[in-house]
Write an enzyme that holds these catalytic residues in place. Structure first.
Site, PDB file in Angstrom:
ATOM      1  N   ASP A  96      -2.599 -10.657  -2.258  1.00 31.11           N
ATOM      2  CA  ASP A  96      -1.391 -11.109  -1.573  1.00 31.11           C
ATOM      3  C   ASP A  96      -1.385 -12.633  -1.486  1.00 31.11           C
ATOM      4  OD1 ASP A  96       0.544 -11.733   0.516  1.00 31.11           O
ATOM      5  OD2 ASP A  96       0.490  -9.603   1.007  1.00 31.11           O
ATOM      6  N   ASP A 102      -5.543  -5.054  -3.977  1.00 34.79           N
ATOM      7  CA  ASP A 102      -4.309  -5.629  -3.444  1.00 34.79           C
ATOM      8  C   ASP A 102      -4.532  -7.125  -3.274  1.00 34.79           C
ATOM      9  OD1 ASP A 102      -1.980  -6.276  -2.140  1.00 34.79           O
ATOM     10  OD2 ASP A 102      -2.336  -5.033  -0.382  1.00 34.79           O
ATOM     11  N   GLU A 125      -1.522  13.123  -1.913  1.00 32.51           N
ATOM     12  CA  GLU A 125      -0.684  12.700  -0.789  1.00 32.51           C
ATOM     13  C   GLU A 125       0.331  11.645  -1.215  1.00 32.51           C
ATOM     14  OE1 GLU A 125      -0.635  10.327   3.474  1.00 32.51           O
ATOM     15  OE2 GLU A 125      -2.563  10.599   2.455  1.00 32.51           O
TER      16      GLU A 125
END
Length: 434
Positions: free
Chosen positions: A121, A119, A51
């Site tokens: 941040d 991830d 995808e």
């Protein structure tokens, strides 16, 4: 500070970027994991079951995009000019045709492979940095990202045995990690959650004084190694002074609140308040002086409780240890921004970071879209066997992606495909023989 540079980003600039600079062939080879070859063990449907998601101008999202070749991917990106490209999992069937398999209760359309991703941040560190807030980042707080790369990368390799790990600058305020070994891509959601939990030391909520919980009589070997090899030095030699962590009453009170023995906290408070009243002409940095006093009181003496000795480590972990977005790592179907995208707020390209030299990485010098197009114009759009990017600031980023990540990965993928095919042949022969 990294300027937001919104004036530099123009959606019109993306057309020449996608037309001349985006490394389609490399992205296709990566996402194919060797299945684009001619070996009989290759699964020719593999790339077509991946995808892709495009974010278009006006916040229009196109989920479940799929492509059967590098050319299809390239043509679609050039046509749609997405502001952002996200990559999802490989499904059992082509995600663009998922509705054809949606009948009944059977789970025909389900993810079967996905890189283990992390991830990190900078906004999650807002309570331990005083130079910036929110989306802003500067060279005084960027070492927090360097620490995260060093700690997580070392553990993924040494504790879990992963080899094919890609670190990427998010383009603005953080970093992404892609673990691409075959065994990582095939992890279940439960296994991913276990790995994510392995890295977790933060407990409690916003209202609790103590957000770090280091359990047990001794630190876990991974945490002990991280503390000794990375966290302690970065805290004492960089962050303590960069962030002025003990320079004011408001700031040192945050650290004093983490000390469980009120008498020690009061003694330190008294010293530091007295310190504030007297104008200090000492050459030594006030943060360093106060930290040494704090350590000395907490760690000296044979009969100090374990909790007090551990307190120094907990303070260091609180200010330095990686803060992961756990949900991103736990689920196979979570999307993550593709490398070499351009961040629409800063105009900076999401370039790979070499984990072996991550302390040299400077987010303020990452090429911007505007800069790259200027370089292209100066080069006169010359043709080049390595691609147009080789004459621009993007060249070193693509070269790093290829040499340190893609080439070793594809070699391992080819060997795995050949090994798996040979094993199937052998099993087939054995069953016939039986």
């Amino acid at each position: 500070m990294i300027p937001q540079q919104e004036s530099e980003f123009d959606i019109g600039y993306l057309k020449p970027y996608y037309g001349k600079l985006f490394p389609y062939a490399d992205m296709f080879k990566w996402m194919s994991y060797g299945h684009d070859g001619k070996h009989p063990g290759c699964d020719q449907s593999y790339f077509g079951r991946r995808e892709f998601s495009f974010t278009l101008k006006g916040d229009f999202y196109l989920r479940f995009q799929s492509f059967n070749s590098a050319l299809e991917l390239e043509n679609s990106i050039k046509e749609k000019c997405p502001l952002k490209i996200d990559i999802g999992p490989v499904y059992t069937v082509d995600p663009a045709k998922r509705h054809a398999y949606a009948q009944g209760d059977n789970k025909v359309f389900t993810p079967v492979e996905r890189e283990l991703i992390f991830d990190i941040d900078m906004t999650d560190y807002d309570d331990v940095r005083y130079c910036c807030k929110g989306a802003d980042v500067c060279l005084d707080c960027w070492p927090l990202m360097t620490i995260a790369i060093k700690v997580i990368d070392a553990s993924l390799r040494d504790d879990f045995g992963f080899k094919h790990i890609l670190w990427v600058y998010s383009g603005r305020r953080g970093v992404h990690c892609w673990v691409c070994d075959g065994k990582a891509r095939r992890l279940t959601n439960e296994q991913r959650a276990s790995i994510a939990d392995y890295f977790r030391v933060y407990k409690g909520n916003e209202n609790s004084h103590k957000k770090v919980s280091l359990m047990g009589a001794a630190l876990h070997p991974f945490l002990a190694t991280s503390y000794t090899n990375v966290l302690k030095d970065y805290f004492e030699k960089i962050l303590l002074t960069n962030q002025n962590l003990l320079a004011t009453e408001e700031r040192y009170e945050k650290i004093l609140s983490m000390i469980p023995d009120e008498s020690i906290a009061s003694e330190l408070r008294g010293r530091w308040q007295d310190n504030n009243r007297r104008s200090s002409s000492a050459k030594e940095d006030i943060n360093v002086v106060r930290w040494e006093q704090c350590k000395q009181l907490l760690q000296s003496g044979k009969h100090k409780p374990q909790g007090l000795r551990r307190c120094v480590e907990e303070i260091v972990f609180f200010f330095t240890y990686p803060r992961l977005d756990m949900e991103v790592s736990k689920h196979m179907n979570h999307l993550l921004k593709a490398p070499f995208c351009v961040h629409p707020k800063t105009g900076r390209v999401c370039v790979p970071i070499d984990p072996n030299r991550c302390d040299e990485f400077d987010p303020t010098t990452v090429p911007t879209l505007f800069q790259l197009l200027e370089e292209l114009n100066n080069e006169g759009l010359r043709a080049d066997v390595n691609g147009e990017w080789s004459g621009t600031s993007l060249g070193s980023a693509v070269t790093l992606f290829r040499s340190s990540f893609l080439e070793p990965l594809l070699k391992a993928c080819k060997e795995e495909i050949e090994r798996s095919y040979s094993l199937k042949l052998q099993q087939s022969k054995n069953s016939i023989g039986w």
